[in-house]
Write a protein that holds these residues in place. Structure first.
Motif, PDB file in Angstrom:
ATOM      1  N   ALA A 132       2.976   2.855 -18.381  1.00 12.16           N
ATOM      2  CA  ALA A 132       4.001   1.848 -18.674  1.00 12.16           C
ATOM      3  C   ALA A 132       3.618   0.449 -18.213  1.00 12.16           C
ATOM      4  N   ILE A 133       2.758   0.335 -17.201  1.00 11.93           N
ATOM      5  CA  ILE A 133       2.362  -0.997 -16.748  1.00 11.93           C
ATOM      6  C   ILE A 133       1.264  -1.566 -17.632  1.00 11.93           C
ATOM      7  N   LEU A 134       0.617  -0.697 -18.407  1.00  3.42           N
ATOM      8  CA  LEU A 134      -0.504  -1.107 -19.249  1.00  3.42           C
ATOM      9  C   LEU A 134      -0.035  -1.343 -20.675  1.00  3.42           C
ATOM     10  N   GLN A 135       0.939  -2.227 -20.806  1.00  5.50           N
ATOM     11  CA  GLN A 135       1.484  -2.536 -22.121  1.00  5.50           C
ATOM     12  C   GLN A 135       1.824  -4.013 -22.190  1.00  5.50           C
ATOM     13  N   ALA A 136       1.916  -4.503 -23.420  1.00  2.00           N
ATOM     14  CA  ALA A 136       2.336  -5.893 -23.613  1.00  2.00           C
ATOM     15  C   ALA A 136       3.751  -6.052 -23.075  1.00  2.00           C
ATOM     16  N   PRO A 137       4.025  -7.180 -22.444  1.00  2.00           N
ATOM     17  CA  PRO A 137       3.178  -8.367 -22.391  1.00  2.00           C
ATOM     18  C   PRO A 137       2.368  -8.485 -21.110  1.00  2.00           C
ATOM     19  N   TYR A 138       2.529  -7.543 -20.185  1.00  2.00           N
ATOM     20  CA  TYR A 138       1.775  -7.620 -18.943  1.00  2.00           C
ATOM     21  C   TYR A 138       0.285  -7.439 -19.222  1.00  2.00           C
ATOM     22  N   PHE A 139       0.013  -6.614 -20.212  1.00  2.00           N
ATOM     23  CA  PHE A 139      -1.363  -6.401 -20.634  1.00  2.00           C
ATOM     24  C   PHE A 139      -1.336  -6.063 -22.118  1.00  2.00           C
TER      25      PHE A 139
ATOM     26  N   MET B  80       0.839  -1.190   0.000  1.00  2.00           N
ATOM     27  CA  MET B  80       0.000   0.000   0.000  1.00  2.00           C
ATOM     28  C   MET B  80       0.871   1.236   0.000  1.00  2.00           C
ATOM     29  N   GLN B  81       0.458   2.237  -0.704  1.00  2.00           N
ATOM     30  CA  GLN B  81       1.193   3.494  -0.711  1.00  2.00           C
ATOM     31  C   GLN B  81       0.757   4.346   0.474  1.00  2.00           C
ATOM     32  N   GLY B  82       1.708   4.840   1.238  1.00  2.00           N
ATOM     33  CA  GLY B  82       1.403   5.673   2.383  1.00  2.00           C
ATOM     34  C   GLY B  82       2.000   7.047   2.220  1.00  2.00           C
ATOM     35  N   ARG B  83       2.349   7.676   3.327  1.00  2.46           N
ATOM     36  CA  ARG B  83       2.856   9.041   3.276  1.00  2.46           C
ATOM     37  C   ARG B  83       4.090   9.154   2.397  1.00  2.46           C
ATOM     38  N   LYS B  84       4.947   8.129   2.487  1.00  2.10           N
ATOM     39  CA  LYS B  84       6.238   8.243   1.814  1.00  2.10           C
ATOM     40  C   LYS B  84       6.283   7.484   0.487  1.00  2.10           C
ATOM     41  N   LEU B  85       5.132   7.001   0.052  1.00  4.70           N
ATOM     42  CA  LEU B  85       5.012   6.364  -1.261  1.00  4.70           C
ATOM     43  C   LEU B  85       6.094   5.319  -1.503  1.00  4.70           C
ATOM     44  N   LEU B  86       6.059   4.279  -0.674  1.00  5.97           N
ATOM     45  CA  LEU B  86       7.027   3.206  -0.839  1.00  5.97           C
ATOM     46  C   LEU B  86       6.779   2.467  -2.150  1.00  5.97           C
ATOM     47  N   PRO B  87       7.877   2.094  -2.782  1.00  2.35           N
ATOM     48  CA  PRO B  87       7.698   1.429  -4.069  1.00  2.35           C
ATOM     49  C   PRO B  87       7.115   0.031  -3.930  1.00  2.35           C
ATOM     50  N   LEU B  88       6.338  -0.375  -4.939  1.00  4.05           N
ATOM     51  CA  LEU B  88       5.805  -1.722  -4.980  1.00  4.05           C
ATOM     52  C   LEU B  88       6.577  -2.532  -6.003  1.00  4.05           C
ATOM     53  N   ALA B  89       6.924  -3.770  -5.654  1.00  5.48           N
ATOM     54  CA  ALA B  89       7.772  -4.564  -6.552  1.00  5.48           C
ATOM     55  C   ALA B  89       6.923  -5.535  -7.353  1.00  5.48           C
ATOM     56  N   TRP B  90       6.573  -5.158  -8.564  1.00 12.33           N
ATOM     57  CA  TRP B  90       5.819  -6.044  -9.454  1.00 12.33           C
ATOM     58  C   TRP B  90       6.765  -6.686 -10.447  1.00 12.33           C
ATOM     59  N   LEU B  91       6.527  -7.942 -10.742  1.00  9.48           N
ATOM     60  CA  LEU B  91       7.248  -8.606 -11.818  1.00  9.48           C
ATOM     61  C   LEU B  91       6.261  -8.916 -12.927  1.00  9.48           C
ATOM     62  N   LEU B  92       6.591  -8.509 -14.128  1.00 12.13           N
ATOM     63  CA  LEU B  92       5.646  -8.552 -15.225  1.00 12.13           C
ATOM     64  C   LEU B  92       6.081  -9.524 -16.308  1.00 12.13           C
ATOM     65  N   CYS B  93       5.155  -9.829 -17.226  1.00 13.52           N
ATOM     66  CA  CYS B  93       5.448 -10.717 -18.349  1.00 13.52           C
ATOM     67  C   CYS B  93       5.942  -9.916 -19.541  1.00 13.52           C
TER      68      CYS B  93
ATOM     69  N   THR C   4       5.349   8.461 -12.090  1.00 12.70           N
ATOM     70  CA  THR C   4       5.331   9.020 -13.437  1.00 12.70           C
ATOM     71  C   THR C   4       4.671   8.032 -14.404  1.00 12.70           C
ATOM     72  N   PRO C   5       4.188   8.495 -15.552  1.00 14.54           N
ATOM     73  CA  PRO C   5       3.543   7.588 -16.518  1.00 14.54           C
ATOM     74  C   PRO C   5       4.452   6.479 -17.017  1.00 14.54           C
ATOM     75  N   GLN C   6       5.759   6.698 -17.044  1.00 10.87           N
ATOM     76  CA  GLN C   6       6.691   5.700 -17.560  1.00 10.87           C
ATOM     77  C   GLN C   6       7.167   4.712 -16.494  1.00 10.87           C
ATOM     78  N   THR C   7       6.565   4.750 -15.318  1.00  3.42           N
ATOM     79  CA  THR C   7       6.926   3.840 -14.237  1.00  3.42           C
ATOM     80  C   THR C   7       6.191   2.515 -14.406  1.00  3.42           C
ATOM     81  N   ILE C   8       6.926   1.412 -14.335  1.00  6.03           N
ATOM     82  CA  ILE C   8       6.318   0.081 -14.455  1.00  6.03           C
ATOM     83  C   ILE C   8       5.918  -0.369 -13.058  1.00  6.03           C
ATOM     84  N   ASN C   9       4.775   0.100 -12.611  1.00  3.86           N
ATOM     85  CA  ASN C   9       4.346  -0.139 -11.254  1.00  3.86           C
ATOM     86  C   ASN C   9       2.904   0.322 -11.103  1.00  3.86           C
TER      87      ASN C   9
END
Length: 674
Positions: free
Chosen positions: A484-491, A1-14, A464-469
């Motif tokens: 950036a997360i809304l692109q092939a091959p993740y989506f 979850m993103q809180g005050r300090k906006l910790l990064p989330l670690a997603w692994l994509l296809c 930012t829009p170019q962030t894969i997250n």
């Protein structure tokens, strides 16, 4: 979850049908399943991760410059190349932002100028530190560093008030350690080796700066940081949003926390306008002045000097960058080769002027069709959540009503912000890298500190829009999915729906569910921390999620080091709930019609295989160890195992039965929204 300090989330994509230079030969066929990555020697009933990804893992080495390899890293590489192309083709004559982008990039690549300037950009700060006579002067100086790149024993911030999301609140919390707290206090051989490497790194920085007695002075600074670590709260304690909310009127700070010149400190930190201050870790902040006053002034000066040198070492000449990499890259991450300089330059531009780059990125790479289908996926996921709430037999009607209200107020943000950030006040020089880094830090801090007393900007993005997250922000009750997360091959709009729902659908479900995890469920639909649960429902929630803590704590990704089930609880809840809801949404999208069989796989089978392949990756032990002690996410290999073993349709899709390694008795399975 993103809180005050906006910790990064670690997603692994296809990844799509693409050959990557870093060893990622992946073929996702015509509809999104990488059959070549499957290891048929592994039964999916025993290990879904190794079945879906085992062949890929066997043939794919981790590149020397990386601590891990997987679909996230490979997709990140493609994105970095795209951003590099945008940066290098930015026309300075077109706009002031384009000029600044070009100058910032050039300032990082011009090593001759960097070497010629040496430590000159830091001489003023080094002199200021050398002039400090005692702890009180050091604390006052630390206050002035809040808008600077160097880390310090406390850090100030401005964020939305957790109990009044319509207003901004200043706060202060613990900081000042180069490593996670556990590295200073842990007794295992891994932690002992890390401390030895860190002491060597500190000594090297002092030597490069021309200082004498570097080894002894480095040891004294390590001892000081160890005392700071002993006083600080653990990562598990810091996840308790009730304990870290301690709002105090500025007028009462002297009584609550004596030992500080609060008017002078807030003025030095640029927060003189604050009427209230949140104390993230009150007990640590209470101990800090005494701890610093018990430290010899010479050690305090060395500590502040080393925090400065550490912060700027990536932006100085090669001897400094080599020292920085030897510790952070080799010792902590297990890498043997540093990243190419152009990649570091792209990262700096991306971090320093991310939305200016993002505006150009979206225009080139984000299609209207991708946005349309992403919107549809989000709607289906939200609808599935809504239906799930109605079907819960453990939740009271009173709590269900509040849950529906919260869900109805979710604000999805897809692709990019409606309003782009204004960089007109940011000064960038083509031959002043260290100065650029300093001014970017000042620009960002002042953008936050200037919010005090202003209306909350709920349209602002934390990525930012170019962030894969992606992320969920409880204060705005928003789910955010950058382009950036809304692109092939993740989506991919052309992929099989089972694949899209198993990968990006589970991600969307994950982010939605953060509003109802162990932290997010404490916020209402307006983003205020408020208990809207009945006591019985709250107790059921705690009892069920305690089961999840035990489940994940059994995983041992590194010998002798287990997953911390309490630290990872929120993300594990989101993984499980997200997969549950993505599965329901997939069947909603089928409209009551059966899914076609493709390559001998049913729709449900493709859904689960796609989910497991979306977490494809492998990492060095040193990197995994760092994740285990500091990251709220379970390591990637174990995320599909932990989630699928709890979901009944997985058992039905693959005939999982007692004796199979992924089998859990039905009474032990975690179900929250099922």
């Amino acid at each position: 979850m993103q809180g005050r300090k906006l910790l990064p989330l670690a997603w692994l994509l296809c990844l799509p049908m693409t050959t990557w230079a870093d060893g990622g030969d992946l073929d996702y066929g015509s509809y999104g399943i990488d059959f070549g990555g499957i290891d048929h020697a592994v039964r999916i009933q025993d290990n879904i991760s190794l079945y879906a990804n085992g062949a890929w893992m066997k043939r794919t080495p981790i590149p020397a410059e990386r601590s891990s390899i997987g679909v996230t890293e490979l997709l990140y590489d493609r994105n970095q190349q795209r951003v590099r192309d945008i940066i290098e083709h930015a026309d300075p004559a077109v706009s002031p932002d384009a000029r600044k982008i070009a100058d910032l990039y050039h300032s990082f690549l011009d090593e001759a100028v960097i070497a010629k300037r040496g430590l000159a950009p830091l001489r003023g700060k080094l002199a200021a530190i050398a002039a400090l006579k005692d702890a009180d002067q050091a604390i006052a100086y630390i206050a002035t560093l809040q808008d600077q790149p160097e880390d310090t024993p406390f850090r100030c911030y401005v964020a939305q008030d957790s109990k009044n999301s319509a207003a901004y609140l200043a706060g202060v919390g613990q900081a000042g350690l180069a490593m996670d707290r556990d590295y200073y206090l842990g007794k295992s051989a891994d932690f002992v080796a890390a401390r030895k490497a860190y002491r060597g790194y500190l000594a090297r920085l002092l030597t490069l700066a021309g200082e004498k007695r570097a080894e002894a002075r480095a040891g004294a600074v390590l001892a000081l940081e160890t005392r700071l670590a002993q006083a600080q709260w653990s990562n598990v304690e810091n996840r308790d949003i009730q304990k870290t909310y301690n709002k105090v009127a500025v007028a009462d700070l002297g009584k609550r926390l004596p030992g500080y010149d609060w008017p002078g400190l807030l003025k030095g930190a640029g927060l003189a306008a604050a009427t209230d201050l949140n104390l993230d870790q009150p007990s640590y902040l209470a101990k800090l002045p005494g701890l610093l006053r018990q430290t010899p002034p010479a050690v305090l000066r060395d500590y502040l000097t080393l925090r400065l040198l550490d912060a700027y070492s990536p932006y100085l000449d090669r001897s400094w960058t080599a020292a920085h990499f030897a510790f952070y890259g080799k010792a902590l991450d297990g890498r043997s080769v540093d990243r190419p300089r152009w990649k570091k330059a792209v990262t700096l531009v991306d971090e320093g002027m991310g939305e200016a780059v993002g505006k150009l990125y979206v225009a080139k790479y984000f299609t209207p069709e991708a946005k349309r289908q992403a919107d549809e996926l989000v709607r289906n996921l939200l609808a599935a959540y809504d239906q799930s709430i109605d079907g819960l037999d453990w939740m009271s009607a009173e709590t269900k009503k509040e849950a529906h209200v919260k869900l109805s107020k979710y604000m999805p943000k897809i692709g990019y912000p409606d309003k782009w950030r204004d960089y007109s006040s940011l000064v960038i020089g083509p031959d002043d890298l260290a100065g650029n880094v300093r001014r970017i830090a000042e620009f960002n801090y002042r953008r936050f500190s200037g919010r005090l007393g202003q209306p909350v900007d709920r349209g602002e993005w934390g990525m930012t829009p170019q962030t894969i997250n992606a992320y969920y922000n409880p204060a705005n009750n928003e789910i955010v999915f950058p382009a950036a997360i809304l692109q092939a091959p993740y989506f991919d709009p052309k992929f099989d729906p089972a694949v899209n729902y198993g990968s990006i659908g589970a991600t969307i479900g994950h982010e939605i569910s953060h509003g109802f995890d162990d932290q997010g469920h404490q916020f209402d639909g307006d983003g205020n921390m408020r208990n809207w649960w009945t006591p019985a429902d709250e107790q059921h929630f705690k009892d069920v999620t305690a089961r999840l803590v035990k489940q994940y704590s059994r995983f041992e990704p590194v010998k002798g080091h287990h997953v911390n089930g309490e630290l990872t609880l929120g993300e594990n809840i989101a993984d499980n709930a997200g997969l549950e809801i993505a599965y329901k949404a997939y069947h909603l999208a089928l409209g009551g019609q059966p899914a076609p069989v493709r390559d001998g796989l049913s729709g449900d089978q493709r859904f689960f295989i796609a989910f497991a392949q979306s977490w494809r990756g492998k990492a060095r032990d040193a990197s995994v160890l760092k994740q285990l002690v500091s990251d709220p996410h379970t390591p990637d290999l174990w995320r599909p195992i932990g989630t699928a073993s709890n979901l009944d349709p997985f058992y039905q899709a693959f005939g999982v039965k007692p004796g199979d390694k992924m089998y859990l008795p039905s009474e032990q399975r975690f179900h929250l929204w099922w």
